[in-house]
Each structure stands twice: as C-alpha cells, then as structure tokens.
Motif scaffolding. Structure first.
Motif, PDB file in Angstrom:
ATOM      1  N   ASP A  84       6.953  12.803 -10.782  1.00  0.00           N
ATOM      2  CA  ASP A  84       7.083  13.481  -9.685  1.00  0.00           C
ATOM      3  C   ASP A  84       7.677  13.137  -8.878  1.00  0.00           C
ATOM      4  O   ASP A  84       7.882  13.705  -7.829  1.00  0.00           O
ATOM      5  CB  ASP A  84       5.271  12.182  -9.392  1.00  0.00           C
ATOM      6  CG  ASP A  84       4.215  12.904 -10.041  1.00  0.00           C
ATOM      7  OD1 ASP A  84       4.264  14.022 -10.937  1.00  0.00           O
ATOM      8  OD2 ASP A  84       3.465  12.365  -9.948  1.00  0.00           O
ATOM      9  N   LEU A  85       8.801  11.710  -8.458  1.00  0.00           N
ATOM     10  CA  LEU A  85       8.987  11.432  -7.559  1.00  0.00           C
ATOM     11  C   LEU A  85      10.436  12.392  -7.182  1.00  0.00           C
ATOM     12  O   LEU A  85      11.358  13.423  -6.576  1.00  0.00           O
ATOM     13  CB  LEU A  85       9.295  10.128  -8.011  1.00  0.00           C
ATOM     14  CG  LEU A  85       9.109   8.989  -7.280  1.00  0.00           C
ATOM     15  CD1 LEU A  85       9.294   7.836  -7.860  1.00  0.00           C
ATOM     16  CD2 LEU A  85       8.562   8.817  -5.844  1.00  0.00           C
ATOM     17  N   VAL A  86      11.379  13.358  -8.741  1.00  0.00           N
ATOM     18  CA  VAL A  86      12.090  13.974  -9.317  1.00  0.00           C
ATOM     19  C   VAL A  86      10.951  14.878  -8.696  1.00  0.00           C
ATOM     20  O   VAL A  86      12.171  16.151  -7.651  1.00  0.00           O
ATOM     21  CB  VAL A  86      12.428  14.196 -10.898  1.00  0.00           C
ATOM     22  CG1 VAL A  86      12.946  15.578 -10.661  1.00  0.00           C
ATOM     23  CG2 VAL A  86      13.386  12.879 -10.787  1.00  0.00           C
ATOM     24  N   GLN A  87       9.943  15.377  -8.221  1.00  0.00           N
ATOM     25  CA  GLN A  87       9.358  17.138  -8.366  1.00  0.00           C
ATOM     26  C   GLN A  87      10.230  16.919  -6.798  1.00  0.00           C
ATOM     27  O   GLN A  87      10.104  17.815  -5.801  1.00  0.00           O
ATOM     28  CB  GLN A  87       8.266  16.845  -8.612  1.00  0.00           C
ATOM     29  CG  GLN A  87       7.431  18.704  -8.116  1.00  0.00           C
ATOM     30  CD  GLN A  87       6.188  18.593  -8.909  1.00  0.00           C
ATOM     31  OE1 GLN A  87       5.857  17.797  -9.833  1.00  0.00           O
ATOM     32  NE2 GLN A  87       5.444  19.475  -8.853  1.00  0.00           N
ATOM     33  N   ALA A 133      11.120  -2.834 -11.758  1.00  0.00           N
ATOM     34  CA  ALA A 133       9.936  -2.603 -11.030  1.00  0.00           C
ATOM     35  C   ALA A 133       8.800  -3.231 -11.437  1.00  0.00           C
ATOM     36  O   ALA A 133       8.454  -3.203 -10.366  1.00  0.00           O
ATOM     37  CB  ALA A 133       9.763  -0.889 -11.002  1.00  0.00           C
ATOM     38  N   GLY A 134       8.951  -4.147 -12.354  1.00  0.00           N
ATOM     39  CA  GLY A 134       7.659  -4.773 -13.470  1.00  0.00           C
ATOM     40  C   GLY A 134       6.726  -3.856 -13.591  1.00  0.00           C
ATOM     41  O   GLY A 134       5.390  -4.522 -13.697  1.00  0.00           O
ATOM     42  N   LEU A 135       7.118  -2.643 -13.933  1.00  0.00           N
ATOM     43  CA  LEU A 135       5.521  -1.858 -14.314  1.00  0.00           C
ATOM     44  C   LEU A 135       6.382  -0.921 -15.994  1.00  0.00           C
ATOM     45  O   LEU A 135       7.683  -1.479 -17.165  1.00  0.00           O
ATOM     46  CB  LEU A 135       5.648  -0.684 -13.437  1.00  0.00           C
ATOM     47  CG  LEU A 135       5.499  -0.212 -11.866  1.00  0.00           C
ATOM     48  CD1 LEU A 135       6.534   0.375 -11.342  1.00  0.00           C
ATOM     49  CD2 LEU A 135       4.493  -0.392 -12.010  1.00  0.00           C
ATOM     50  N   PRO A 136       4.836  -0.892 -16.936  1.00  0.00           N
ATOM     51  CA  PRO A 136       5.414   0.025 -18.154  1.00  0.00           C
ATOM     52  C   PRO A 136       6.323   0.954 -17.749  1.00  0.00           C
ATOM     53  O   PRO A 136       5.826   1.865 -17.250  1.00  0.00           O
ATOM     54  CB  PRO A 136       3.822   0.155 -18.311  1.00  0.00           C
ATOM     55  CG  PRO A 136       2.724  -0.554 -17.807  1.00  0.00           C
ATOM     56  CD  PRO A 136       4.047  -0.621 -16.104  1.00  0.00           C
ATOM     57  N   LYS A 137       6.869   1.358 -19.240  1.00  0.00           N
ATOM     58  CA  LYS A 137       7.894   2.425 -19.213  1.00  0.00           C
ATOM     59  C   LYS A 137       6.579   3.897 -19.044  1.00  0.00           C
ATOM     60  O   LYS A 137       7.261   4.436 -18.256  1.00  0.00           O
ATOM     61  CB  LYS A 137       8.521   2.112 -20.128  1.00  0.00           C
ATOM     62  CG  LYS A 137       9.685   3.874 -20.609  1.00  0.00           C
ATOM     63  CD  LYS A 137      10.175   3.511 -21.629  1.00  0.00           C
ATOM     64  CE  LYS A 137      11.491   4.477 -21.854  1.00  0.00           C
ATOM     65  NZ  LYS A 137      12.293   4.522 -22.660  1.00  0.00           N
ATOM     66  N   SER A 138       5.617   3.977 -19.308  1.00  0.00           N
ATOM     67  CA  SER A 138       4.783   5.110 -19.551  1.00  0.00           C
ATOM     68  C   SER A 138       4.865   5.010 -17.849  1.00  0.00           C
ATOM     69  O   SER A 138       4.895   6.754 -17.924  1.00  0.00           O
ATOM     70  CB  SER A 138       3.325   5.352 -20.181  1.00  0.00           C
ATOM     71  OG  SER A 138       2.503   4.102 -19.784  1.00  0.00           O
ATOM     72  N   THR A 139       4.381   4.134 -17.317  1.00  0.00           N
ATOM     73  CA  THR A 139       3.658   4.637 -16.015  1.00  0.00           C
ATOM     74  C   THR A 139       5.154   4.816 -14.907  1.00  0.00           C
ATOM     75  O   THR A 139       5.198   5.668 -13.948  1.00  0.00           O
ATOM     76  CB  THR A 139       3.088   2.793 -15.011  1.00  0.00           C
ATOM     77  OG1 THR A 139       2.338   3.027 -16.097  1.00  0.00           O
ATOM     78  CG2 THR A 139       3.073   3.273 -13.548  1.00  0.00           C
ATOM     79  N   THR A 140       6.013   4.045 -14.830  1.00  0.00           N
ATOM     80  CA  THR A 140       7.319   4.415 -14.760  1.00  0.00           C
ATOM     81  C   THR A 140       7.763   6.095 -15.055  1.00  0.00           C
ATOM     82  O   THR A 140       7.895   7.160 -13.541  1.00  0.00           O
ATOM     83  CB  THR A 140       8.383   3.210 -15.140  1.00  0.00           C
ATOM     84  OG1 THR A 140       8.090   2.052 -14.818  1.00  0.00           O
ATOM     85  CG2 THR A 140       9.962   3.911 -14.273  1.00  0.00           C
ATOM     86  N   VAL A 146       0.655   4.066  -3.850  1.00  0.00           N
ATOM     87  CA  VAL A 146       2.309   3.182  -2.849  1.00  0.00           C
ATOM     88  C   VAL A 146       2.676   2.419  -3.757  1.00  0.00           C
ATOM     89  O   VAL A 146       3.974   1.957  -3.840  1.00  0.00           O
ATOM     90  CB  VAL A 146       0.683   3.427  -1.468  1.00  0.00           C
ATOM     91  CG1 VAL A 146       2.509   2.740  -0.685  1.00  0.00           C
ATOM     92  CG2 VAL A 146       0.399   3.853  -1.494  1.00  0.00           C
ATOM     93  N   ALA A 147       1.979   1.017  -3.533  1.00  0.00           N
ATOM     94  CA  ALA A 147       2.590   0.030  -4.501  1.00  0.00           C
ATOM     95  C   ALA A 147       3.658   0.117  -5.032  1.00  0.00           C
ATOM     96  O   ALA A 147       4.743  -0.319  -5.695  1.00  0.00           O
ATOM     97  CB  ALA A 147       1.994  -1.347  -4.857  1.00  0.00           C
ATOM     98  N   ARG A 148       2.945   1.178  -6.784  1.00  0.00           N
ATOM     99  CA  ARG A 148       3.921   1.252  -7.767  1.00  0.00           C
ATOM    100  C   ARG A 148       5.629   1.925  -7.253  1.00  0.00           C
ATOM    101  O   ARG A 148       6.564   1.908  -7.800  1.00  0.00           O
ATOM    102  CB  ARG A 148       2.535   1.966  -8.952  1.00  0.00           C
ATOM    103  CG  ARG A 148       2.172   0.936  -9.270  1.00  0.00           C
ATOM    104  CD  ARG A 148       1.415   1.360 -10.689  1.00  0.00           C
ATOM    105  NE  ARG A 148       0.415   0.179 -11.201  1.00  0.00           N
ATOM    106  CZ  ARG A 148      -0.598   0.409 -11.698  1.00  0.00           C
ATOM    107  NH1 ARG A 148       0.033   1.503 -12.741  1.00  0.00           N
ATOM    108  NH2 ARG A 148      -1.190  -0.681 -12.612  1.00  0.00           N
ATOM    109  N   VAL A 149       5.275   3.123  -6.719  1.00  0.00           N
ATOM    110  CA  VAL A 149       5.900   3.912  -5.780  1.00  0.00           C
ATOM    111  C   VAL A 149       7.233   3.507  -4.881  1.00  0.00           C
ATOM    112  O   VAL A 149       8.534   3.179  -5.299  1.00  0.00           O
ATOM    113  CB  VAL A 149       5.582   4.670  -5.009  1.00  0.00           C
ATOM    114  CG1 VAL A 149       6.878   5.260  -4.510  1.00  0.00           C
ATOM    115  CG2 VAL A 149       5.047   5.955  -5.880  1.00  0.00           C
ATOM    116  N   ALA A 150       6.472   1.990  -4.480  1.00  0.00           N
ATOM    117  CA  ALA A 150       7.636   0.960  -3.472  1.00  0.00           C
ATOM    118  C   ALA A 150       8.451   0.656  -4.942  1.00  0.00           C
ATOM    119  O   ALA A 150       9.680   0.061  -4.571  1.00  0.00           O
ATOM    120  CB  ALA A 150       7.147   0.325  -2.436  1.00  0.00           C
TER     121      ALA A 150
END
Length: 258
Positions: free
Chosen positions: A52-55, A39-46, A13-17
């Motif tokens: 999933d968010l697009v879907q 977002a402060g996330l790895p590109k692969s995770t993003t 949830v925190a990563r989606v946020a």
C-alpha cells in the motif's frame, strides 16, 4: 504470544509509523524481511503495508530493496518548521562561502544535540562528517556552543548534568570549563572551535536570535584549524547572523535597541 507481548503496534497508523521509522541514515534501503524485523511486525503484515505504501508513493522499490518515496519528501518539505529559516539563510550562506571559500553550516538545537539544517560545502575546506539532518553533541561544536550560550539556563543545566563526551581531540569535557566558555561567547556573540568536533577542524559560529531573544539557529564557517583565520572571518559570520535575525523577525518585530 499476543501482539502486546511482542510490542507490535495495534493500530494501522502505528504500524505504518513503525515501517517508515525503520529507515534511517544507516538503513536507507531495506528488504521486506529486514524491514519487518526492524519495525517489530510480522513479515506478512509488513508485506501488506509495503504494497500500500508503494502504491501511494511513500515507499519506492529498487529490485528487492525498498527506500523512502518522493511523496514523503514532498510532505516533509511542506511540514518542515525550518523551511522559512533555510530560505532566509541560503543567500547569506552563499555569500559567506563565496567570500571565504570555506564550508558554511546552518544548525538548530535539539535538546543536547545540534541538527544540521543546511550545509554549503567548499572543496577548499576539510572533509567533515556533518550532513543535512545529521546530529552532533552541542558541547562539541561551535554552532552548539553558541546556541547553548544564548539558551535558557535550564537547557545548559541539562547538557552539563550529563557526561560531556569527547568527540574531537580538544572537545570540552569539564562542565565548569564549558560554562566559562559559554559566558565568554555571550559577551562576544561568537563561538570559536579548534578540533573540538574533529581532527583538523576549525570553526566560528554566531547565533541567529528571534524576536523573543532566544536563539533560532546558528550559522558557522568551518575550515582547516590553523589555516583558516577564524578571528578575521568571525565578524562576517556575526553580521550574517544579525541580518538573518532581522529578516526572520520581520518589520512587525524590530530588533531590541536597548
């Protein structure tokens, strides 16, 4: 380096946020690499989260660019605590714009800033940087001053404890001056502005008061400073604010007749 060391959220949830929170008014469209950085996330995770968010309609693609999706807008409309306020305010705002041919704003107070909930613009009024969802320091706008005037002293104290930043040519920057202005506004129910929020802008605002006596929102008319007769249109703004307050309170909460 661990995720904690990189300040990377450790829950789904925190990563989606973090991904959704990377978008703002200045970054309405982002590519995956920039989205990952913000977002402060790895590109692969993003990339996995974006897929999933697009879907599910929370993000949408336009070529290589991504922007917030329609599903978020739909949920936001359902969740908005200002939805009923906007529905009640719009007819009054439309009447004011029709009668004055000026821009009409509806705003709420959020700590030391006002947030514009609705704006009905007029071609005859000056171009203003205000936008729905946009913010402005409360002390520098008529809507902000009238909201402060009818707020608790603790709210005013917070505003006056910070530097009163100059926004327009005539922004009030002295706490003592601001407090005297707020006292005057409490006496009349109207806040006036002349080039405090920006060059050439004149404005008059009145507070919409809830059943508890606290301000729920402020409604205003804005036009060219020196051309718009603020004293003449002020009573119409005050009347609209009072009517909106009565409608918000409803029959179960009649206005205080004291």
């Amino acid at each position: 380096m661990s995720p904690a060391d990189r300040n990377i959220p450790d829950s789904g949830v925190a990563r989606v946020a973090a991904v959704l929170g990377a978008f703002d008014a200045e970054h309405a469209e982002l590519r995956v690499s920039e989205l990952a950085r913000r977002a402060g996330l790895p590109k692969s995770t993003t990339s996995r989260l974006v897929r999933d968010l697009v879907q599910h309609g929370f993000l949408e693609r336009k070529g290589a660019d991504l922007h917030l999706g329609t599903r978020l807008f739909e949920l936001g409309e359902l969740a908005s605590r200002h939805r009923n306020l906007r529905a009640i305010a719009l007819p009054y705002m439309a009447d004011l714009r029709e009668a004055t041919r000026q821009t009409v704003h509806l705003a709420v107070l959020d700590e030391v800033e006002v947030v514009y909930v609705e704006i009905l613009r007029s071609r005859d009024a000056p171009s203003m940087p205000s936008r729905v969802g946009g913010r402005l320091l409360a002390h520098a706008a008529a809507v902000g001053k009238v909201l402060l005037a009818f707020s608790d002293e603790a709210v005013v104290a917070v505003v006056c404890s910070r530097p009163l930043t100059r926004v327009g040519p005539r922004t009030i920057t002295a706490p003592g001056h601001l407090r005297r202005e707020l006292a005057r506004i409490r006496g009349t129910g109207l806040a006036y502005e002349s080039e405090e929020s920006g060059p050439g802008v004149g404005c008059v605002a009145s507070a919409v008061v809830g059943a508890d006596g606290r301000p729920v929102a402020a409604i205003s008319i804005s036009g060219w400073s020196g051309r718009l007769n603020l004293r003449r249109v002020g009573p119409a703004v005050r009347t609209a604010a009072l009517a909106m307050g009565r409608e918000l309170r409803g029959p179960a909460n009649p206005p205080d007749e004291r």
